[in-house]
Design a protein around this motif. Structure first.
Motif, PDB file in Angstrom:
ATOM      1  N   SER A 147      15.479  -8.156   5.604  1.00 16.48           N
ATOM      2  CA  SER A 147      15.960  -9.478   6.002  1.00 16.48           C
ATOM      3  C   SER A 147      16.554  -9.484   7.400  1.00 16.48           C
ATOM      4  O   SER A 147      16.154 -10.263   8.274  1.00 16.48           O
ATOM      5  N   GLY A 148      17.546  -8.624   7.627  1.00 12.95           N
ATOM      6  CA  GLY A 148      18.227  -8.621   8.912  1.00 12.95           C
ATOM      7  C   GLY A 148      17.347  -8.180  10.063  1.00 12.95           C
ATOM      8  O   GLY A 148      17.460  -8.714  11.174  1.00 12.95           O
ATOM      9  N   SER A 149      16.460  -7.229   9.810  1.00 15.58           N
ATOM     10  CA  SER A 149      15.583  -6.743  10.886  1.00 15.58           C
ATOM     11  C   SER A 149      14.663  -7.845  11.379  1.00 15.58           C
ATOM     12  O   SER A 149      14.509  -8.051  12.589  1.00 15.58           O
ATOM     13  N   ALA A 150      14.027  -8.556  10.456  1.00 16.03           N
ATOM     14  CA  ALA A 150      13.117  -9.626  10.853  1.00 16.03           C
ATOM     15  C   ALA A 150      13.864 -10.742  11.573  1.00 16.03           C
ATOM     16  O   ALA A 150      13.416 -11.242  12.605  1.00 16.03           O
ATOM     17  N   ALA A 151      15.011 -11.145  11.020  1.00 15.57           N
ATOM     18  CA  ALA A 151      15.772 -12.242  11.616  1.00 15.57           C
ATOM     19  C   ALA A 151      16.295 -11.871  12.997  1.00 15.57           C
ATOM     20  O   ALA A 151      16.284 -12.692  13.922  1.00 15.57           O
ATOM     21  N   ALA A 152      16.767 -10.637  13.164  1.00 11.86           N
ATOM     22  CA  ALA A 152      17.323 -10.216  14.455  1.00 11.86           C
ATOM     23  C   ALA A 152      16.268 -10.223  15.550  1.00 11.86           C
ATOM     24  O   ALA A 152      16.519 -10.660  16.675  1.00 11.86           O
ATOM     25  N   VAL A 153      15.063  -9.750  15.234  1.00  7.55           N
ATOM     26  CA  VAL A 153      13.985  -9.765  16.235  1.00  7.55           C
ATOM     27  C   VAL A 153      13.553 -11.204  16.520  1.00  7.55           C
ATOM     28  O   VAL A 153      13.354 -11.590  17.675  1.00  7.55           O
ATOM     29  N   ALA A 154      13.419 -11.998  15.467  1.00  3.98           N
ATOM     30  CA  ALA A 154      12.970 -13.384  15.646  1.00  3.98           C
ATOM     31  C   ALA A 154      13.951 -14.195  16.487  1.00  3.98           C
ATOM     32  O   ALA A 154      13.539 -15.083  17.240  1.00  3.98           O
ATOM     33  N   ASP A 155      15.239 -13.875  16.371  1.00  3.32           N
ATOM     34  CA  ASP A 155      16.260 -14.660  17.066  1.00  3.32           C
ATOM     35  C   ASP A 155      16.615 -14.090  18.426  1.00  3.32           C
ATOM     36  O   ASP A 155      17.552 -14.563  19.076  1.00  3.32           O
ATOM     37  N   GLY A 156      15.918 -13.057  18.880  1.00  3.22           N
ATOM     38  CA  GLY A 156      16.172 -12.505  20.198  1.00  3.22           C
ATOM     39  C   GLY A 156      17.371 -11.589  20.284  1.00  3.22           C
ATOM     40  O   GLY A 156      17.801 -11.226  21.380  1.00  3.22           O
ATOM     41  N   MET A 157      17.920 -11.184  19.136  1.00  5.35           N
ATOM     42  CA  MET A 157      19.078 -10.298  19.141  1.00  5.35           C
ATOM     43  C   MET A 157      18.714  -8.873  19.539  1.00  5.35           C
ATOM     44  O   MET A 157      19.558  -8.136  20.050  1.00  5.35           O
ATOM     45  N   VAL A 158      17.482  -8.492  19.271  1.00  8.96           N
ATOM     46  CA  VAL A 158      17.012  -7.148  19.560  1.00  8.96           C
ATOM     47  C   VAL A 158      15.493  -7.221  19.685  1.00  8.96           C
ATOM     48  O   VAL A 158      14.853  -8.016  18.976  1.00  8.96           O
ATOM     49  N   PRO A 159      14.876  -6.463  20.589  1.00  8.76           N
ATOM     50  CA  PRO A 159      13.427  -6.589  20.763  1.00  8.76           C
ATOM     51  C   PRO A 159      12.600  -5.895  19.685  1.00  8.76           C
ATOM     52  O   PRO A 159      11.464  -6.281  19.444  1.00  8.76           O
ATOM     53  N   LEU A 160      13.187  -4.867  19.046  1.00 10.51           N
ATOM     54  CA  LEU A 160      12.478  -4.098  18.028  1.00 10.51           C
ATOM     55  C   LEU A 160      13.433  -3.795  16.880  1.00 10.51           C
ATOM     56  O   LEU A 160      14.643  -3.661  17.094  1.00 10.51           O
ATOM     57  N   ALA A 161      12.888  -3.668  15.682  1.00  4.35           N
ATOM     58  CA  ALA A 161      13.717  -3.261  14.544  1.00  4.35           C
ATOM     59  C   ALA A 161      12.843  -2.610  13.495  1.00  4.35           C
ATOM     60  O   ALA A 161      11.668  -2.963  13.325  1.00  4.35           O
ATOM     61  N   PHE A 162      13.444  -1.657  12.771  1.00  3.07           N
ATOM     62  CA  PHE A 162      12.759  -1.000  11.664  1.00  3.07           C
ATOM     63  C   PHE A 162      12.935  -1.792  10.378  1.00  3.07           C
ATOM     64  O   PHE A 162      14.027  -2.292  10.083  1.00  3.07           O
ATOM     65  N   GLY A 163      11.849  -1.881   9.614  1.00  5.13           N
ATOM     66  CA  GLY A 163      11.894  -2.358   8.240  1.00  5.13           C
ATOM     67  C   GLY A 163      11.263  -1.309   7.350  1.00  5.13           C
ATOM     68  O   GLY A 163      10.889  -0.227   7.807  1.00  5.13           O
ATOM     69  N   THR A 164      11.149  -1.621   6.079  1.00  6.57           N
ATOM     70  CA  THR A 164      10.392  -0.783   5.154  1.00  6.57           C
ATOM     71  C   THR A 164       9.582  -1.701   4.254  1.00  6.57           C
ATOM     72  O   THR A 164       9.873  -2.885   4.143  1.00  6.57           O
ATOM     73  N   GLN A 165       8.552  -1.140   3.624  1.00  9.01           N
ATOM     74  CA  GLN A 165       7.753  -1.939   2.690  1.00  9.01           C
ATOM     75  C   GLN A 165       7.378  -1.098   1.477  1.00  9.01           C
ATOM     76  O   GLN A 165       6.792  -0.031   1.598  1.00  9.01           O
ATOM     77  N   THR A 166       7.747  -1.613   0.300  1.00 11.80           N
ATOM     78  CA  THR A 166       7.338  -1.052  -0.978  1.00 11.80           C
ATOM     79  C   THR A 166       6.439  -2.044  -1.707  1.00 11.80           C
ATOM     80  O   THR A 166       5.543  -1.666  -2.437  1.00 11.80           O
ATOM     81  N   GLY A 167       6.723  -3.324  -1.481  1.00 15.20           N
ATOM     82  CA  GLY A 167       5.867  -4.401  -1.967  1.00 15.20           C
ATOM     83  C   GLY A 167       5.396  -5.239  -0.796  1.00 15.20           C
ATOM     84  O   GLY A 167       4.264  -5.130  -0.347  1.00 15.20           O
ATOM     85  N   GLY A 168       6.320  -6.078  -0.280  1.00 14.66           N
ATOM     86  CA  GLY A 168       5.968  -6.912   0.875  1.00 14.66           C
ATOM     87  C   GLY A 168       7.105  -7.050   1.861  1.00 14.66           C
ATOM     88  O   GLY A 168       7.216  -8.054   2.579  1.00 14.66           O
TER      89      GLY A 168
END
Length: 428
Positions: A147-168
């Motif tokens: 949640s936070g990684s996607a929102a932070a990149v989308a809002d210009g808070m950070v240019p890159l962020a790590f997520g993980t995926q087990t389902g989606g």
């Protein structure tokens, strides 16, 4: 344009040319966070002094790595040596492991500035939800579990962020937030130091705001065949348009997004063909559920035994096998997945990529419903690389993306395809 508004690739070029410093970019990101964090709530840990100190160290380095000077957010179930890793669990509040997860260590070694920890669904699995809100509409989820990684990149808070995926958990939030994301081939990036849920499924992914951003991270991880260009132009691409076995669950806006993406590609000269997957794929979603719950039993047994009073009921249910998964079911799911992987890989090189939905529809209202992963889970089980591409908006003005998918270890070619189709599908 302020530095925080730059894509990672554009910022990287300026850093290499000496027209931008890691400290200036980091300070700009921190200013953006100060302006927006009260609304978005993307971060669980942020120490501006530590971030600036780390950026200054990067500015002293003469050898520039693939991620030199770029601030990176880290999902708070991935270990960081100098920051707490809480997994959004009451069991681990304030926990400091004193070491970096492999992906974080590699990013640091390639010159990244680890900016802070981003909020996540508990253990990136179930239980407590992140506090994070969708930057486009604070009444809606940014998706989960990244949640936070996607929102932070989308809002210009950070240019890159790590997520993980087990389902989606990487691709779906990208669709909800209107950004790019990559889930690489399973096993291509080490998951050491990230909380395990289902070892057959867990994959480290990342977010950016352009296809070129995703490639920077892929270069840092030395994915296979990055030195072998696709060698095709847009008009030479052959794309399979695939609703998949769960097409009946797609909301009208997701159906429209897939059709629009296919039409835009055709109008730009690419060959787009309808693709119906073999009959065996009808069981692949259920197989992913069986693997998820079957392997999840052991993933949370430690917490179940050591701290049962602090463990959310979702995880107690997994350990106690509330779903009634049998060993025979798990073996059958593994076998079906192995068969479907071979069937899917056989579609290439006839196709250069498969174009398919990235989410059921727009981001749901509230924090509890982080979205149905049904359009991601099958691809996660197949171990194939996926790239989320923004496409359009739905009836409430929220982003609706699509994803392109390639064969196992076809990550490099898929990145090349993304560079070609991204500007067409996402004409912003």
């Amino acid at each position: 344009m302020e530095p925080w508004q730059l894509t990672a690739a554009t910022a990287a070029a300026k850093l290499r040319e000496g027209r931008l410093t890691a400290e200036a970019l980091t300070r700009s990101c921190l200013e953006r966070i100060a302006e927006r964090e009260a609304v978005v709530k993307a971060w669980t840990f942020l120490d501006p002094r530590l971030a600036i100190a780390n950026a200054r160290e990067v500015d002293k380095v003469h050898t520039m790595g693939a991620l030199h000077g770029l601030p990176v957010g880290v999902k708070d179930m991935i270990e960081t040596a100098d920051m707490p890793t809480t997994y959004n669990s009451p069991i681990y509040q304030g926990l400091r492991q004193g070491r970096d997860a492999a992906c974080v260590g590699i990013a640091r070694g390639e010159g990244a500035v680890i900016l802070g920890k981003t909020d996540t669904v508990e253990f990136a699995a179930a239980g407590r939800r992140a506090l994070t809100r969708n930057p486009r509409d604070a009444a809606r989820t940014p998706g989960g579990s990244s949640s936070g990684s996607a929102a932070a990149v989308a809002d210009g808070m950070v240019p890159l962020a790590f997520g993980t995926q087990t389902g989606g958990s990487t691709i779906r939030p990208a669709s909800f937030c209107g950004i790019y994301a990559m889930k690489p081939t399973h096993g291509a990036v080490s998951t050491e130091g990230a909380k395990r849920y289902a070892h057959t499924l867990d994959t480290i992914g990342w977010y950016g705001r352009a296809p070129e951003d995703l490639r920077l991270v892929a270069e840092a991880f030395r994915l296979f065949d990055l030195d072998q260009p696709l060698g095709k132009g847009l008009r030479e691409l052959r794309i399979g348009l695939c609703g998949g076995p769960n097409w009946h669950l797609a909301a009208p806006e997701s159906r429209a997004a897939l059709e629009l993406a296919g039409r835009r590609l055709e109008e730009a000269g690419a060959a787009v063909e309808p693709l119906a997957l073999p009959q065996a794929f009808e069981g692949i979603t259920e197989a992913q559920r069986v693997v998820l719950l079957g392997e999840g039993r052991g993933a949370f047994l430690q917490e179940y035994v050591a701290a049962p009073g602090l463990l959310h009921a979702d995880f107690r249910d997994r350990v106690e096998n509330f779903a009634g998964i049998s060993g025979a079911q798990l073996a059958g799911a593994y076998n079906l997945a192995a068969d479907c992987r071979k069937l899917f890989d056989a579609l290439f090189p006839h196709f250069d990529a498969v174009l398919t939905p990235a989410a059921v529809g727009e981001a749901p209202l509230g924090r509890q419903d982080t979205g149905n992963p049904v359009f991601n889970s099958m691809w996660t089980l197949l171990h194939v690389p996926c790239i989320a591409v923004p496409c359009t908006t739905g009836p409430h003005g929220m982003p609706v993306g699509v994803q392109i998918v390639g064969p196992r270890f076809g990550d490099a070619a898929l990145l090349d395809v993304a560079a070609l189709v991204g500007p067409v599908i996402d004409p912003r």
